[in-house]
Design a protein around this motif. Sequence first.
Motif, PDB file in Angstrom:
ATOM      1  N   GLY A  70       0.783  -1.226   0.000  1.00 52.37           N
ATOM      2  CA  GLY A  70       0.000   0.000   0.000  1.00 52.37           C
ATOM      3  C   GLY A  70       0.812   1.271   0.000  1.00 52.37           C
ATOM      4  N   HIS A  71       2.143   1.168   0.081  1.00 47.88           N
ATOM      5  CA  HIS A  71       2.973   2.381   0.090  1.00 47.88           C
ATOM      6  C   HIS A  71       2.961   3.004  -1.305  1.00 47.88           C
ATOM      7  CE1 HIS A  71       6.343   5.118   0.503  1.00 47.88           C
ATOM      8  NE2 HIS A  71       6.344   4.896   1.816  1.00 47.88           N
ATOM      9  N   PRO A  72       2.677   4.276  -1.419  1.00 48.84           N
ATOM     10  CA  PRO A  72       2.513   4.899  -2.742  1.00 48.84           C
ATOM     11  C   PRO A  72       3.768   4.931  -3.603  1.00 48.84           C
ATOM     12  CG  PRO A  72       2.549   6.557  -0.998  1.00 48.84           C
ATOM     13  CD  PRO A  72       2.452   5.230  -0.322  1.00 48.84           C
ATOM     14  N   ASP A  73       4.960   4.779  -3.007  1.00 50.20           N
ATOM     15  CA  ASP A  73       6.201   4.857  -3.780  1.00 50.20           C
ATOM     16  C   ASP A  73       6.727   3.492  -4.208  1.00 50.20           C
ATOM     17  OD1 ASP A  73       6.277   7.626  -3.617  1.00 50.20           O
ATOM     18  OD2 ASP A  73       7.374   7.590  -1.713  1.00 50.20           O
ATOM     19  N   PHE A  74       6.071   2.412  -3.776  1.00 53.40           N
ATOM     20  CA  PHE A  74       6.584   1.065  -4.036  1.00 53.40           C
ATOM     21  C   PHE A  74       5.889   0.452  -5.253  1.00 53.40           C
ATOM     22  CE2 PHE A  74       7.579   0.264   0.761  1.00 53.40           C
ATOM     23  CZ  PHE A  74       8.510   1.296   0.723  1.00 53.40           C
ATOM     24  N   GLN A 104       8.364   4.393 -10.984  1.00 55.76           N
ATOM     25  CA  GLN A 104       9.084   5.310 -11.851  1.00 55.76           C
ATOM     26  C   GLN A 104       8.856   6.748 -11.373  1.00 55.76           C
ATOM     27  OE1 GLN A 104       8.121   4.826 -15.956  1.00 55.76           O
ATOM     28  NE2 GLN A 104       9.748   6.153 -16.691  1.00 55.76           N
ATOM     29  N   GLY A 105       9.966   7.464 -11.179  1.00 56.82           N
ATOM     30  CA  GLY A 105       9.893   8.849 -10.744  1.00 56.82           C
ATOM     31  C   GLY A 105       9.856   9.041  -9.245  1.00 56.82           C
ATOM     32  N   ALA A 106       9.693   7.963  -8.477  1.00 55.37           N
ATOM     33  CA  ALA A 106       9.642   8.073  -7.021  1.00 55.37           C
ATOM     34  C   ALA A 106      11.038   8.268  -6.447  1.00 55.37           C
ATOM     35  CB  ALA A 106       8.998   6.838  -6.408  1.00 55.37           C
ATOM     36  N   VAL A 107      11.113   8.998  -5.354  1.00 53.23           N
ATOM     37  CA  VAL A 107      12.369   9.239  -4.649  1.00 53.23           C
ATOM     38  C   VAL A 107      12.434   8.292  -3.452  1.00 53.23           C
ATOM     39  CG1 VAL A 107      13.748  10.944  -3.395  1.00 53.23           C
ATOM     40  CG2 VAL A 107      12.372  11.643  -5.378  1.00 53.23           C
ATOM     41  N   GLN A 108      13.619   7.761  -3.194  1.00 53.08           N
ATOM     42  CA  GLN A 108      13.771   6.840  -2.072  1.00 53.08           C
ATOM     43  C   GLN A 108      13.296   7.500  -0.777  1.00 53.08           C
ATOM     44  OE1 GLN A 108      17.370   4.432  -1.960  1.00 53.08           O
ATOM     45  NE2 GLN A 108      17.578   4.837   0.225  1.00 53.08           N
ATOM     46  N   PRO A 109      12.341   6.886  -0.082  1.00 54.94           N
ATOM     47  CA  PRO A 109      11.773   7.513   1.117  1.00 54.94           C
ATOM     48  C   PRO A 109      12.797   7.714   2.225  1.00 54.94           C
ATOM     49  CG  PRO A 109      10.421   5.686   0.345  1.00 54.94           C
ATOM     50  CD  PRO A 109      11.719   5.607  -0.392  1.00 54.94           C
ATOM     51  N   PRO A 140      14.287   7.263   5.770  1.00 57.13           N
ATOM     52  CA  PRO A 140      14.183   6.108   6.676  1.00 57.13           C
ATOM     53  C   PRO A 140      13.248   6.336   7.864  1.00 57.13           C
ATOM     54  CG  PRO A 140      16.459   6.463   6.044  1.00 57.13           C
ATOM     55  CD  PRO A 140      15.693   7.626   5.511  1.00 57.13           C
ATOM     56  N   LEU A 141      13.294   7.529   8.449  1.00 54.41           N
ATOM     57  CA  LEU A 141      12.418   7.791   9.583  1.00 54.41           C
ATOM     58  C   LEU A 141      10.955   7.825   9.169  1.00 54.41           C
ATOM     59  CD1 LEU A 141      14.531  10.485  11.482  1.00 54.41           C
ATOM     60  CD2 LEU A 141      14.221   8.069  12.064  1.00 54.41           C
ATOM     61  N   GLU A 142      10.691   8.322   7.956  1.00 53.67           N
ATOM     62  CA  GLU A 142       9.325   8.310   7.457  1.00 53.67           C
ATOM     63  C   GLU A 142       8.842   6.878   7.216  1.00 53.67           C
ATOM     64  OE1 GLU A 142       9.094  10.710   3.984  1.00 53.67           O
ATOM     65  OE2 GLU A 142       9.516  12.599   5.033  1.00 53.67           O
ATOM     66  N   LEU A 143       9.745   6.035   6.695  1.00 53.41           N
ATOM     67  CA  LEU A 143       9.400   4.634   6.498  1.00 53.41           C
ATOM     68  C   LEU A 143       9.037   3.970   7.821  1.00 53.41           C
ATOM     69  CD1 LEU A 143      11.985   3.170   3.931  1.00 53.41           C
ATOM     70  CD2 LEU A 143       9.506   3.321   3.661  1.00 53.41           C
ATOM     71  N   LYS A 144       9.840   4.250   8.836  1.00 49.97           N
ATOM     72  CA  LYS A 144       9.604   3.662  10.153  1.00 49.97           C
ATOM     73  C   LYS A 144       8.247   4.087  10.691  1.00 49.97           C
ATOM     74  CE  LYS A 144      11.709   3.198  14.739  1.00 49.97           C
ATOM     75  NZ  LYS A 144      12.888   3.567  15.571  1.00 49.97           N
ATOM     76  N   SER A 145       7.943   5.361  10.565  1.00 54.28           N
ATOM     77  CA  SER A 145       6.669   5.878  11.056  1.00 54.28           C
ATOM     78  C   SER A 145       5.504   5.298  10.271  1.00 54.28           C
ATOM     79  CB  SER A 145       6.670   7.409  10.955  1.00 54.28           C
ATOM     80  OG  SER A 145       5.417   7.930  11.327  1.00 54.28           O
ATOM     81  N   TRP A 146       5.659   5.198   8.932  1.00 52.05           N
ATOM     82  CA  TRP A 146       4.601   4.671   8.087  1.00 52.05           C
ATOM     83  C   TRP A 146       4.286   3.224   8.454  1.00 52.05           C
ATOM     84  CZ3 TRP A 146       3.541   0.867   4.521  1.00 52.05           C
ATOM     85  CH2 TRP A 146       2.486   1.083   3.647  1.00 52.05           C
ATOM     86  N   CYS A 147       5.312   2.431   8.680  1.00 48.76           N
ATOM     87  CA  CYS A 147       5.112   1.014   9.020  1.00 48.76           C
ATOM     88  C   CYS A 147       4.470   0.846  10.393  1.00 48.76           C
ATOM     89  CB  CYS A 147       6.438   0.266   8.978  1.00 48.76           C
ATOM     90  SG  CYS A 147       7.112   0.029   7.326  1.00 48.76           S
ATOM     91  N   ARG A 148       4.920   1.625  11.359  1.00 44.42           N
ATOM     92  CA  ARG A 148       4.434   1.470  12.727  1.00 44.42           C
ATOM     93  C   ARG A 148       2.937   1.782  12.835  1.00 44.42           C
ATOM     94  NH1 ARG A 148       9.052   1.236  16.100  1.00 44.42           N
ATOM     95  NH2 ARG A 148      10.340  -0.264  14.978  1.00 44.42           N
ATOM     96  N   GLU A 149       2.422   2.581  11.922  1.00 47.12           N
ATOM     97  CA  GLU A 149       0.994   2.893  11.925  1.00 47.12           C
ATOM     98  C   GLU A 149       0.163   1.736  11.386  1.00 47.12           C
ATOM     99  OE1 GLU A 149       0.449   6.398   9.637  1.00 47.12           O
ATOM    100  OE2 GLU A 149       1.465   7.719  11.076  1.00 47.12           O
ATOM    101  N   ARG A 150       0.808   0.763  10.745  1.00 49.63           N
ATOM    102  CA  ARG A 150       0.069  -0.272  10.021  1.00 49.63           C
ATOM    103  C   ARG A 150       0.401  -1.696  10.430  1.00 49.63           C
ATOM    104  NH1 ARG A 150       0.966   4.201   7.204  1.00 49.63           N
ATOM    105  NH2 ARG A 150      -0.666   4.954   5.748  1.00 49.63           N
TER     106      ARG A 150
END
Length: 550
Positions: free
Chosen positions: A450-454, A479-484, A486-496
């Motif tokens: 569900g991550h919009p950049d993956f 295509q065109g996405a920027v590598q997220p 790391p802290l944002e990734l951690k926060s995004w995962c912990r919510e889900r």
Amino acid sequence: MTTQLTQSYWPAEKSTGVREITLPGLLREAAADVPNHLALVDAVADPDARRHWTYAEFLAEVEQVSRALLARFSPGDRIGVWAPNSAEWVILQQAIAMSGMVVVAANPAYKAHELEYVLRHSGAVGLFYVSSYRGTDLEPVVQAALPTATSLKTLIKMEDWTDFLASGHPSTPLPEVKPTDPVQVQYTSGTTGFPKGAILHHMGIVNEAAFVGERAGMGPDGVCINAMPMYHIGGGAVTELQTIASHGTYVVMPGFNPGLTLELIEAYRGTHSLMVPTMLLAVLEHPDSATRDMSSVQTIMSGAAPVSEALVKKVTERWGCQFSILFGQTEMHGVTNQTRITDSPEDQAGTVGQPLPELEMKIADVVTGEVLPIGEQGEICARGYQNMLGYDQMPEQTAATIDEDGWLHMGDLGTMDERGFVKVTGRLKDMIIRGGVNIYPREIEEVLAGHPDFADLVVLGVPSEKWGEEVAAVVRLRQGAVQPDPLELKSWCRERISMHKSPSRWYFTEAYPQTPSGKIQKFLLRDQIADGDLKAVVLPSSSDQAKVSP
């Protein structure tokens, strides 16, 4: 089947029955019923160079090749085929079966040691091969394999097809072939290591493919556009034989090309096709997708990798077609479960459907083998006529896979609901054990999808001194996405997802190592990580900054 199940066991659903039939029997039946119907198309890129066979012509050439084979080999012999897709591949496969011989299918991308393994292990006495593949001269590869493949006596180049075709005698009698005779040695995809040769029989691949075609809604006017490799069970059994069983037209492509796929669907009014998710995405993203006439498409089949709800909706809405998810494995002659074209979008995206007719299935406790209650996760096991004859020359591995009661342990983890719909939750060998806790990658992959950049992702375990294993994710960005961050990734995962299930290491790649059927080879990803070819972004455990590590 409408019976409400009380435990995770599916009794074999009755049907018109499993036919006592062989590959030559199926082809002769089609040629007798519709002799002048278009049967086979050699769909090369140049339209002027394409060749066509009616069912009568198809059968006649198969019989001619069969007699040429019998001039050199004997019934029961194993014959290797090392070549990309072509009409000759299809004809040769049918002729080997008609001659009572056994196809040993080999990927033309094999290196010398891989080809040598397959030829030596199978005991192949003959090999049909192409001189070059994708710019590589294959003659030295064949010669390098010969010293240890001591059973191999005869080499035949596919380029010499015309001469070979003329070498048989018209009066040579064709042998009687039995439905339970071996017909193929299919080497498993190799997602976890060196492949094993599954011995398949006529009755298994014919009936399984026919049932798949029925559930996908394929009829006598069906046109199957196929780019799946013929040396893989998806091409060399499922798509080909379901088409012949329905008396349809089989359009075989030399290899996958998204633009050519679109052109062929339009030119031949293609109704059905089997494409793994990566192939489907490539076709949808091709510039010609917006201009080609796709109105003939009736059903798209997919599988071999998780198929997202978003992809199902994109295909069905774009082309106005139906969708069918396939699931199974080589050891079961291909497909064991399939969604129906009438199944709801939720069942299409969230399950692999119910088992095919005449096949028992259970979700078993991984330790005791006992049937589990509805909804509990365990190993998917199947039993029926679809069971392989065994692994070639591997009695111990065969016994470890097929138990004394005839249940074939598929190695996949899953659940079954009260309707018999199966959801695959992972591979038994892929399970991550972090600090003594079992973690199943499939569950995490579904969340991360569900991550919009993956665009794609794989979850696996990597060694950890502290935890034994840690959860890692290997991501291909859109295509065109920027590598997220790391802290944002951690926060995004912990919510889900739970903290212990959230990946602590992230790897980013542009492509995954895959089998010909589109399955990602996790063992090769682990090798890339261990060798330092992929660098990890390690998420901070507290307020530390993220860092890159090998």
